[in-house]
Design a protein around this motif. Sequence first.
Motif, PDB file in Angstrom:
ATOM      1  N   TYR C  46      36.657 -12.436  -5.731  1.00 41.33           N
ATOM      2  CA  TYR C  46      35.526 -11.525  -5.515  1.00 41.33           C
ATOM      3  C   TYR C  46      35.066 -11.510  -4.064  1.00 41.33           C
ATOM      4  CZ  TYR C  46      30.864  -9.584  -5.523  1.00 41.33           C
ATOM      5  OH  TYR C  46      29.769  -8.824  -5.236  1.00 41.33           O
ATOM      6  N   CYS C  51      33.664  -3.830  -3.615  1.00 39.59           N
ATOM      7  CA  CYS C  51      32.937  -3.339  -4.791  1.00 39.59           C
ATOM      8  C   CYS C  51      32.475  -1.888  -4.648  1.00 39.59           C
ATOM      9  CB  CYS C  51      31.734  -4.231  -5.063  1.00 39.59           C
ATOM     10  SG  CYS C  51      32.278  -5.857  -5.652  1.00 39.59           S
ATOM     11  N   PHE C  57      34.073  -4.760  -8.936  1.00 36.79           N
ATOM     12  CA  PHE C  57      35.246  -4.363  -8.155  1.00 36.79           C
ATOM     13  C   PHE C  57      35.434  -2.849  -8.320  1.00 36.79           C
ATOM     14  CE2 PHE C  57      36.229  -8.872  -8.853  1.00 36.79           C
ATOM     15  CZ  PHE C  57      36.852  -9.257  -7.680  1.00 36.79           C
ATOM     16  N   HIS C  58      35.695  -2.154  -7.225  1.00 32.74           N
ATOM     17  CA  HIS C  58      35.954  -0.709  -7.256  1.00 32.74           C
ATOM     18  C   HIS C  58      37.240  -0.434  -8.045  1.00 32.74           C
ATOM     19  CE1 HIS C  58      36.922   3.336  -5.787  1.00 32.74           C
ATOM     20  NE2 HIS C  58      35.668   3.425  -5.361  1.00 32.74           N
ATOM     21  N   GLU C  98      34.006  -7.324 -13.364  1.00 36.31           N
ATOM     22  CA  GLU C  98      33.068  -8.238 -12.710  1.00 36.31           C
ATOM     23  C   GLU C  98      33.489  -9.685 -12.955  1.00 36.31           C
ATOM     24  OE1 GLU C  98      29.089  -8.497 -14.267  1.00 36.31           O
ATOM     25  OE2 GLU C  98      29.679  -7.721 -16.223  1.00 36.31           O
TER      26      GLU C  98
END
Lengths: 153, 153, 153, 153
Positions: C46, C51, C57-58, C98
């Motif tokens: 992460y 994001c 996360f995109h 996530e």
Amino acid sequence: MSAFLPKDPDFAARVRVSFARQGVMALIGARLSRVEPGLVEIELPYRADLCQQHGFFHAGITSTIADSAGGYAAFSLFPADASVLTTEFKINLLAPAEGELLRAVGRVVKPGRTLTVCEVEVLALKAGAARPCAKLLQTLMCLEGRPDMPLTG
Amino acid sequence: MSAFLPKDPDFAARVRVSFARQGVMALIGARLSRVEPGLVEIELPYRADLCQQHGFFHAGITSTIADSAGGYAAFSLFPADASVLTTEFKINLLAPAEGELLRAVGRVVKPGRTLTVCEVEVLALKAGAARPCAKLLQTLMCLEGRPDMPLTG
Amino acid sequence: MSAFLPKDPDFAARVRVSFARQGVMALIGARLSRVEPGLVEIELPYRADLCQQHGFFHAGITSTIADSAGGYAAFSLFPADASVLTTEFKINLLAPAEGELLRAVGRVVKPGRTLTVCEVEVLALKAGAARPCAKLLQTLMCLEGRPDMPLTG
Amino acid sequence: MSAFLPKDPDFAARVRVSFARQGVMALIGARLSRVEPGLVEIELPYRADLCQQHGFFHAGITSTIADSAGGYAAFSLFPADASVLTTEFKINLLAPAEGELLRAVGRVVKPGRTLTVCEVEVLALKAGAARPCAKLLQTLMCLEGRPDMPLTG
């Protein structure tokens, strides 16, 4: 064994009744061969009038049984008063769909209140061997409060 | 007008002959309504036995004419000695496929020696209005040196 | 254990060298965590700058590691003088991405001389639990006679 | 001109603020170049650290700007108190993504209360010419009553 607990104990009957109302399944000669919570299987025997120009099952016909197998896998987990709608699917045709029988095995990947994701494997059975010929990834919508069929009395 | 120049001047006849050999098109009652370089249109009149449980065209039947419309749009640009194979497609069902007629319009997005990408729009015609009911994005493969049908003599 | 036999005994080194040349993997901080014939795993810790607006996360970043995991799974079965190209993929986002780490596991579904089909599962690891957050179905092309990198001497 | 009427007259500001909160857009250097009702454009200048092993933009990076362009095209038509979620997309890579700049143009195909379908075209700009390099078909979900960001005050 399935990992899913159906909300409607009568899910299998509900799937069978709905399947029987899909006119196109009778037209092409498809049959429901397995109904479990989150898993539905449909089989389709070979007929020349289901084929494309090279004598293989047409990709659209493969899609037809795959879409219904995934759709009913999702539907099996829905509440009794809901109906199902395919919002989209993607199919990869892995090998020519040739043989005596196609078998589409639909499985719920991720159930959800509004959207359910399923995957479907289609096998071509030929001379005793089963070979994967297509793979489908699909999104289904649950329409709550809109039963699949009108209640009759 | 199409922006594509066909490699085979007889492309339209080649598409029509191949379409006529797709058994499934006769089964469902689909007809070829337009053939141009890189653009093919297929129409399908309503029949109850093409439907799912709510009386709309089954997503698989919508896919069947859409897949052939895109496939033949690609095929129209192939050399005379080649055949066409769908490797995958993705379809979004935008609205219920209801009405008197479905019309699938397939267009080549990107021609290629090995792979061709097409998109297909499916319209539902009802009471004089045409409404988009599905959109398909598709990859086709060109099999050179393998004519679509055996030469007869 | 994998069911696939690699054509190139040095497949793992070839995958690692190519991965190291993907600039974007260094940019986002992804690492190759597993390389077997037909199976490649990529992990991504992460970072806030990976994001979207809700802190997950995109989807494009999830796609980035998933695309490479599937691409290298295919590449691991290619001959030594070939390179790999993604022709298309489809991703279903099953749950918010996530957690502390994303893990993309790419597997070959159907190897082929020209086209290989892979599927990729992406897991989100959070507080010790691994939850599927995305599923990808992908087509890769093998470009024979065009090695992944220039030979140096 | 767009055919869509936005529900929120401040849609453009809402899109710009949300875009600014996508950490990944800053990381890769993407910028919002156009915001209209149902149409959003994102541009991405070339950088070596956005590339795969052959020096082209990585398919995942192409997907990243395409996913956001389509997502914000949908979001531009949502009510002010809603947020957007990608449920799935499919991308066809039409040509190598090479050049000085990528431009993703996202357009709403079919708006809906729950689900919106978008398509995105990605162009690669090189030496003054713009060439389509990818096409994406995508489903977005509208989460009503869950504003994109917390109100501050």
